[in-house]
Design an enzyme around this catalytic site. Structure first.
Site, PDB file in Angstrom:
ATOM      1  N   SER A  54      93.484  69.669  51.440  1.00  0.00           N
ATOM      2  CA  SER A  54      92.577  69.041  50.472  1.00  0.00           C
ATOM      3  C   SER A  54      92.270  67.576  50.752  1.00  0.00           C
ATOM      4  CB  SER A  54      93.133  69.183  49.053  1.00  0.00           C
ATOM      5  OG  SER A  54      92.960  70.506  48.595  1.00  0.00           O
ATOM      6  N   TYR A  97      95.832  54.267  46.501  1.00  0.00           N
ATOM      7  CA  TYR A  97      94.826  55.321  46.494  1.00  0.00           C
ATOM      8  C   TYR A  97      95.081  56.266  47.652  1.00  0.00           C
ATOM      9  CZ  TYR A  97      92.895  51.591  43.691  1.00  0.00           C
ATOM     10  OH  TYR A  97      92.751  50.597  42.763  1.00  0.00           O
ATOM     11  N   GLY A  98      94.481  57.432  47.585  1.00  0.00           N
ATOM     12  CA  GLY A  98      94.642  58.383  48.671  1.00  0.00           C
ATOM     13  C   GLY A  98      94.398  59.797  48.225  1.00  0.00           C
ATOM     14  N   HIS A  99      95.114  60.727  48.844  1.00  0.00           N
ATOM     15  CA  HIS A  99      94.950  62.153  48.534  1.00  0.00           C
ATOM     16  C   HIS A  99      96.109  62.903  49.172  1.00  0.00           C
ATOM     17  CE1 HIS A  99      92.729  65.740  47.354  1.00  0.00           C
ATOM     18  NE2 HIS A  99      91.702  65.003  46.987  1.00  0.00           N
ATOM     19  N   ASP A 100      96.471  64.037  48.578  1.00  0.00           N
ATOM     20  CA  ASP A 100      97.438  64.950  49.166  1.00  0.00           C
ATOM     21  C   ASP A 100      96.736  66.252  49.514  1.00  0.00           C
ATOM     22  OD1 ASP A 100      99.641  63.238  48.846  1.00  0.00           O
ATOM     23  OD2 ASP A 100      99.977  63.930  46.795  1.00  0.00           O
ATOM     24  N   GLY A 101      97.274  66.961  50.490  1.00  0.00           N
ATOM     25  CA  GLY A 101      96.722  68.254  50.852  1.00  0.00           C
ATOM     26  C   GLY A 101      97.829  69.216  51.216  1.00  0.00           C
ATOM     27  N   GLY A 103     101.634  76.651  54.649  1.00  0.00           N
ATOM     28  CA  GLY A 103     102.446  76.305  55.797  1.00  0.00           C
ATOM     29  C   GLY A 103     102.283  74.894  56.304  1.00  0.00           C
TER      30      GLY A 103
END
Length: 474
Positions: free
Chosen positions: A79, A321-325, A329
């Protein structure tokens, strides 16, 4: 330094100020230690500070081949791809091709005759901030379908979860529609537009997981699952419909993520030509309705907002700030702080990667890098009792996704049709945590939301997604 490890940067570390206890050898050793602890086959870490980047790459890309990870090995971004799609959208806004508060149906004609009349009011701003009310994970019956036009037409047959702009509900569907917007105004496929307008100007070699050739000679690391009863990570396949590409199809290295962060911090040489200060701020500014409980402390236009390690109940707006995905797996994590020029990126190829990330955050803080992460306010003490009569058990739905909460061996078990099975721990204030039983992962955080008029349970929020109450348990 062991095989499969590599560091880079103009210095061996930072000699003063924040991060004074960080140097190339120490981060490589730290990464080795955490990878062993969490049975992660391969991982990369990149730290950017004071205009310099240190990176480490350890382990293998695949437990079967044993190929070493390098600093250039692509890992599935999951993501985090959404942050790139959002940046591309803001580029097009900067160029006057799109307007943030225009209804999406102005650009996507397939939505003009939507089954839900309110869908015509959903704006780009709402899609970017996950407040549009779209179902989370809409899929076409034909998972090999590549037409974004047909995908958008399919979305038009769905119903919204709530009135547009009312609240936050994380939606891959919304970002796939943003990809259709890109296609409509550029006359280019999403992957071509993001490659030409964003990745190449940043010096990032594009890798797209939804294409059979990946669009690159760089071979992505294999994803792995770590089972609770196992002692090793096993390779698993990655399911990604082509129409989900704008939400989750990118792959790259931790250094690629730092290059992206430098754009948003205004440090990258191409920053001013790609995105002006106003729209960089727009992406970071928390949207009032975007209460991203279970995922982040706030949400802007494509970027999650995180409070720092010294978070207090009434602290100022988050400054990281940022994002995780996450994928089946693997996991990917990005954080940056424009005021200090700090950026941290981690890629992994195992389900336990998010656990590695959590430990890494604490270790970096001890070394003077105060990276922020989301820590939901989960009460330590359980409520006095959670009998079945509380009305929480039953079925919850978000589009075609169905969650079931049922009694199980004296507790509560959560499941869905994809194979998710998790044991639920109930806490006070209608908050719960869910721990998967089929794979070793970080637990999910959720809560139940009551109807303001009746006081009955109306929604279950799980990991940022909202599901409507459908039935109660018999």
């Amino acid at each position: 330094m062991s095989a499969g490890s590599r560091t880079c940067g103009s210095d061996e570390g930072w000699s003063s100020g924040k991060g004074e206890n960080v140097e190339s050898r120490s981060i490589t050793e730290l990464l080795h230690e955490l990878a062993r602890k969490h049975m992660v086959p391969g991982t990369q870490l990149a730290l950017h500070m004071n205009g310099k980047t240190l990176s480490a790459a350890v382990g293998v890309t695949d437990t079967q081949s044993g190929d070493p990870v390098s600093s250039d090995t692509p890992f599935a971004f999951g993501s985090v791809s959404k942050a790139f799609t959002a940046t591309l959208i803001l580029e097009l806004v900067s160029d006057g091709d799109l307007e943030l508060d225009a209804p999406v149906c102005e650009y996507v004609p397939e939505l003009r005759q939507a089954a839900d009349e309110e869908m015509s009011a959903v704006t780009l701003r709402q899609l970017l901030s996950h407040t549009g009310g779209l179902v989370a994970d809409y899929e076409l019956d034909d998972s090999s379908e590549q037409s974004m036009r047909r995908y958008a037409a399919g979305v038009a047959t769905t119903r919204l979860l709530h009135h547009p702009g009312r609240c936050f509900s994380y939606a891959n569907t919304g970002y796939n529609l943003l990809g259709r917007c890109v296609e409509a105004v550029t006359a280019m496929e999403w992957h071509s537009a993001v490659r030409d307008f964003l990745l190449r100007p940043l010096g990032i070699g594009p890798v797209f997981l939804h294409r059979s050739d990946g669009g690159s000679a760089r071979r992505p690391a294999t994803c792995h699952a770590v089972r609770p009863d196992g002692h090793q990570a096993r390779p698993v396949g990655l399911f990604l419909p082509p129409t989900w590409a704008p939400a989750s199809a990118l792959a790259g290295s931790a250094e690629d993520l730092v290059a992206f962060a430098r754009l948003h911090m205004g440090e990258h040489p191409a920053a001013d030509t790609l995105l002006d200060d106003e729209h960089r701020r727009d992406m970071r500014t928390p949207v009032p309705a975007a209460d991203a409980f279970g995922m982040a402390d706030g949400w802007g236009l494509g970027l999650a907002c995180y409070s720092g390690p010294d978070r207090r109940p009434h602290a100022a707006a988050p400054t990281w700030y940022g994002h995780d995905g996450t994928v089946d797996g693997g996991s990917c994590h990005l954080r940056f702080q424009p005021e200090t020029g700090l950026a941290v990126a981690l890629t992994t190829n195992a389900t336990t990667g998010s656990l590695l990330w959590s430990d890494l955050v604490e270790e970096l803080r001890l070394r003077g890098v105060p990276v922020a992460d989301y820590r939901p306010d989960v009460p330590d003490a359980p409520p006095a009792e959670w009998p079945e009569s509380t009305g929480l058990l039953g079925e919850y739905g978000n589009g075609d996704t169905r969650f079931s909460l049922r009694p199980h061996q004296g507790g509560i078990r959560l499941s869905d049709r994809t194979g998710l099975v998790a044991d639920v721990t109930l806490h006070d204030r209608m908050i719960f945590t869910a721990q998967r039983v089929d794979a070793v992962e970080a637990s999910y955080t959720g809560r139940f939301v009551l109807d303001g008029d009746t006081g009955a349970v109306a929604l279950m929020q799980l990991g940022g997604r909202s599901a409507q109450r459908l039935t109660s348990a018999a």
